[in-house]
Design an enzyme around this catalytic site. Structure first.
Site, PDB file in Angstrom:
ATOM      1  N   GLN A 255      19.613  -6.252   3.028  1.00  0.00           N
ATOM      2  CA  GLN A 255      19.744  -5.093   2.465  1.00  0.00           C
ATOM      3  C   GLN A 255      21.093  -4.563   2.564  1.00  0.00           C
ATOM      4  O   GLN A 255      20.753  -3.641   1.599  1.00  0.00           O
ATOM      5  CB  GLN A 255      18.616  -4.117   2.623  1.00  0.00           C
ATOM      6  CG  GLN A 255      17.396  -4.779   2.691  1.00  0.00           C
ATOM      7  CD  GLN A 255      16.899  -4.769   0.664  1.00  0.00           C
ATOM      8  OE1 GLN A 255      16.996  -5.674   0.170  1.00  0.00           O
ATOM      9  NE2 GLN A 255      17.628  -3.346   0.257  1.00  0.00           N
ATOM     10  N   HIS A 258      24.009  -4.212  -0.530  1.00  0.00           N
ATOM     11  CA  HIS A 258      23.842  -3.983  -1.029  1.00  0.00           C
ATOM     12  C   HIS A 258      24.868  -2.104  -1.658  1.00  0.00           C
ATOM     13  O   HIS A 258      25.417  -2.663  -2.664  1.00  0.00           O
ATOM     14  CB  HIS A 258      22.129  -3.051  -1.578  1.00  0.00           C
ATOM     15  CG  HIS A 258      21.169  -4.376  -2.198  1.00  0.00           C
ATOM     16  ND1 HIS A 258      21.271  -4.597  -3.615  1.00  0.00           N
ATOM     17  CD2 HIS A 258      19.906  -4.826  -1.631  1.00  0.00           C
ATOM     18  CE1 HIS A 258      20.119  -5.110  -4.130  1.00  0.00           C
ATOM     19  NE2 HIS A 258      19.096  -5.422  -2.846  1.00  0.00           N
ATOM     20  N   GLU A 322      11.260   1.295   0.923  1.00  0.00           N
ATOM     21  CA  GLU A 322      11.506   0.419   0.363  1.00  0.00           C
ATOM     22  C   GLU A 322      10.656  -1.297  -0.249  1.00  0.00           C
ATOM     23  O   GLU A 322       9.875  -0.884  -0.673  1.00  0.00           O
ATOM     24  CB  GLU A 322      12.721   0.713  -0.867  1.00  0.00           C
ATOM     25  CG  GLU A 322      12.692  -0.037  -2.166  1.00  0.00           C
ATOM     26  CD  GLU A 322      14.515  -0.765  -2.471  1.00  0.00           C
ATOM     27  OE1 GLU A 322      14.175  -1.067  -3.856  1.00  0.00           O
ATOM     28  OE2 GLU A 322      15.351  -0.657  -1.627  1.00  0.00           O
ATOM     29  N   HIS A 323      11.337  -1.820   0.873  1.00  0.00           N
ATOM     30  CA  HIS A 323      10.567  -2.601   1.743  1.00  0.00           C
ATOM     31  C   HIS A 323      10.464  -3.123   2.948  1.00  0.00           C
ATOM     32  O   HIS A 323      11.272  -2.025   4.091  1.00  0.00           O
ATOM     33  CB  HIS A 323      11.799  -4.368   1.546  1.00  0.00           C
ATOM     34  CG  HIS A 323      12.362  -4.115   0.298  1.00  0.00           C
ATOM     35  ND1 HIS A 323      13.690  -3.208  -0.359  1.00  0.00           N
ATOM     36  CD2 HIS A 323      12.546  -4.626  -0.940  1.00  0.00           C
ATOM     37  CE1 HIS A 323      13.906  -3.603  -1.019  1.00  0.00           C
ATOM     38  NE2 HIS A 323      13.741  -4.176  -1.897  1.00  0.00           N
ATOM     39  N   ASP A 356      13.536 -10.553  -3.843  1.00  0.00           N
ATOM     40  CA  ASP A 356      14.939  -9.457  -5.230  1.00  0.00           C
ATOM     41  C   ASP A 356      15.300 -10.528  -6.207  1.00  0.00           C
ATOM     42  O   ASP A 356      15.159  -9.826  -7.581  1.00  0.00           O
ATOM     43  CB  ASP A 356      15.760  -9.616  -4.093  1.00  0.00           C
ATOM     44  CG  ASP A 356      16.051  -7.565  -3.528  1.00  0.00           C
ATOM     45  OD1 ASP A 356      15.096  -7.604  -3.880  1.00  0.00           O
ATOM     46  OD2 ASP A 356      16.962  -7.546  -2.827  1.00  0.00           O
ATOM     47  N   HIS A 415     -14.524  26.940 -29.268  1.00  0.00           N
ATOM     48  CA  HIS A 415     -14.525  25.826 -28.478  1.00  0.00           C
ATOM     49  C   HIS A 415     -16.109  25.498 -28.410  1.00  0.00           C
ATOM     50  O   HIS A 415     -16.782  23.992 -28.452  1.00  0.00           O
ATOM     51  CB  HIS A 415     -14.304  25.022 -26.766  1.00  0.00           C
ATOM     52  CG  HIS A 415     -12.629  24.839 -26.700  1.00  0.00           C
ATOM     53  ND1 HIS A 415     -12.177  25.733 -26.532  1.00  0.00           N
ATOM     54  CD2 HIS A 415     -12.281  23.855 -26.209  1.00  0.00           C
ATOM     55  CE1 HIS A 415     -10.807  25.082 -26.736  1.00  0.00           C
ATOM     56  NE2 HIS A 415     -10.796  23.836 -25.336  1.00  0.00           N
TER      57      HIS A 415
END
Length: 432
Positions: A255, A258, A322-323, A356, A415
């Site tokens: 990670q 990235h 996230e992970h 991924d 209504h």
């Protein structure tokens, strides 16, 4: 990595805060880009691409000839790998289809919900230091399965005005033909507002740098939907005595490479284990081509030593990664307690890299703590859920007085009357 030993619970909210991104300064720059694309259309897009990317484009769209040339540049091994990944992703996302279920809530009142594809979607695929053809699989496959009528793909060209061959191969495999050579905020603007040749889309998907991220957030104020709020990528690893320091370090670095603003975290009950992970990090980092990027990410990252698995789970749910990798012996039990995470990886042999690329789950996930409230991309992301109802004569007779009473109590006489006129008509026809 910074190391924190048995922090007081009162300090946890500060620990889980992501590195601050000062994005306000780039909003005026993005607004200028938006204005230029809106005013000049295709010409404006080409001008921005020339100014920011140093590429003078004759044509904004990738031609069939360019796709054919690109296919010859992709190795048979990569083609086979992409096909296998595509098959797994398709299998997983196909199972997310929902059958229409008609429910009779009270005799004569029928309700149901139907998934209808978003007509036109835009996919942004980064193509700079890491051409993310895997993201095209993650977005293109569910878009196709959902039945989106039109898919616009935007991806930045290189200095020669070419799109990466692997991206073009993947697009060809998925049958995506409208491929625009545009990146950054200008690509988001083109998809959001449209130009002479690029139709405006209803929803924009895909990751990108800070300019893309902020541009996506800005278009939501103008009525264009996006997949989710996004930020730098992140992973949190929970590790006990059964974990392998070499594996954990490899997952953290997967990670960290990235981007320099990525964040990776390891939680453990043992300071000695954390020290072993640090040794492995140094060893593996030295072998990475993107080690400078990973080093900067590690400077944003940390390890936390906590007293037991219960505390680790509590910290993880607060962080909302996230992970999330559960490198613990009782990963199934711990996994059941996860309430906030984008995607969870169970056990020592479930690297985040599988998610991924090729296991089948989607890798477009909420970051920056948004996993507390957002899901990752799925088939549902590409459809709207439209509800239907049919009220029969029996249904309006059974439920009409309920609606009349509630409408009257709210002071909405029209209504009430919409029901009353029907009940009166039914009564008259019955009397006759």
């Amino acid at each position: 990595m910074r190391k924190v030993i048995n922090p007081d619970i009162a300090t946890w909210p500060d620990l889980v805060k992501r590195p601050v991104q000062k994005l306000e300064a780039i909003e005026p720059v993005i607004q200028q880009i938006f204005d230029q694309v809106r005013e000049k259309g295709d010409a404006g897009l080409k001008e921005i691409t020339a100014r920011l990317d140093g590429v003078v484009l004759e044509n904004l769209f990738v031609s069939e000839a360019e796709i054919e040339i690109a296919l010859d540049k992709v190795s048979p091994e990569l083609m086979a790998a992409v096909k296998q990944a595509a098959q797994n992703i398709e299998v997983f996302h196909t199972q997310q289809r929902e059958a229409v279920k008609k429910v009779e809530t009270i005799a004569g009142v029928f309700c149901w919900r139907k998934s209808v594809a978003i007509d036109r979607v835009g996919l942004y695929i980064p193509g700079g230091s890491a051409p993310l053809f895997s993201t095209l699989l993650m977005l293109g496959i569910p878009a196709k399965l959902a039945g989106c009528k039109e898919i616009i793909l935007c991806t930045p060209p290189n200095k020669q005005g070419e799109v990466h061959p692997a991206i073009l191969y993947t697009a060809s495999l998925l049958g995506i033909t409208k491929i625009v050579k545009a990146g950054g905020a200008q690509a988001v603007a083109a998809m959001a507002f449209g130009t002479e040749s690029i139709p405006a889309v209803y929803k924009i998907f895909g990751p990108g740098n800070q300019y893309v991220t902020v541009a996506k957030q800005m278009v939501t104020k103008l009525g264009v939907a996006i997949d989710m709020p996004a930020g730098p990528s992140e992973v949190l690893v929970m590790a006990d005595e059964t974990a392998n320091p070499e594996f954990v370090a490899a997952d953290l670095l997967s990670q960290a490479e990235h981007g320099p603003d990525s964040q990776v975290i390891v939680l453990s009950e043992s300071e000695a284990f954390v020290n072993n992970v640090e040794v492995e990090l140094e060893k593996q980092l030295s072998l990475l081509p993107r080690q400078e990027i990973a080093k900067k990410a590690l400077s944003n990252s940390f390890a936390v030593v906590l007293k037991d698995a219960g505390q680790m789970l509590e910290f993880s749910n607060l962080y909302a990664p996230e992970h999330l990798i559960l490198a613990v012996k009782n990963f199934e039990e711990i996994g059941e307690g996860v309430t906030n995470a984008g995607s969870v990886f169970l056990g020592n042999y479930s690297p985040e890299s599988f998610g991924d690329y090729a296991s089948g789950t989607n890798h477009t996930l909420p970051t920056n703590g948004y996993a507390r409230a957002y899901s990752g991309v799925s088939l549902d992301s590409f459809v709207k859920k439209i509800t239907y109802q049919q009220i029969t004569n029996q249904g309006i007779t059974n439920l009409g007085s309920v609606v009349e009473t509630m409408a009257a109590a709210e002071g909405l006489d029209a209504h009430k009357n919409a029901v009353t006129v029907r009940l009166n008509q039914l009564k008259q026809s019955t009397d006759v």
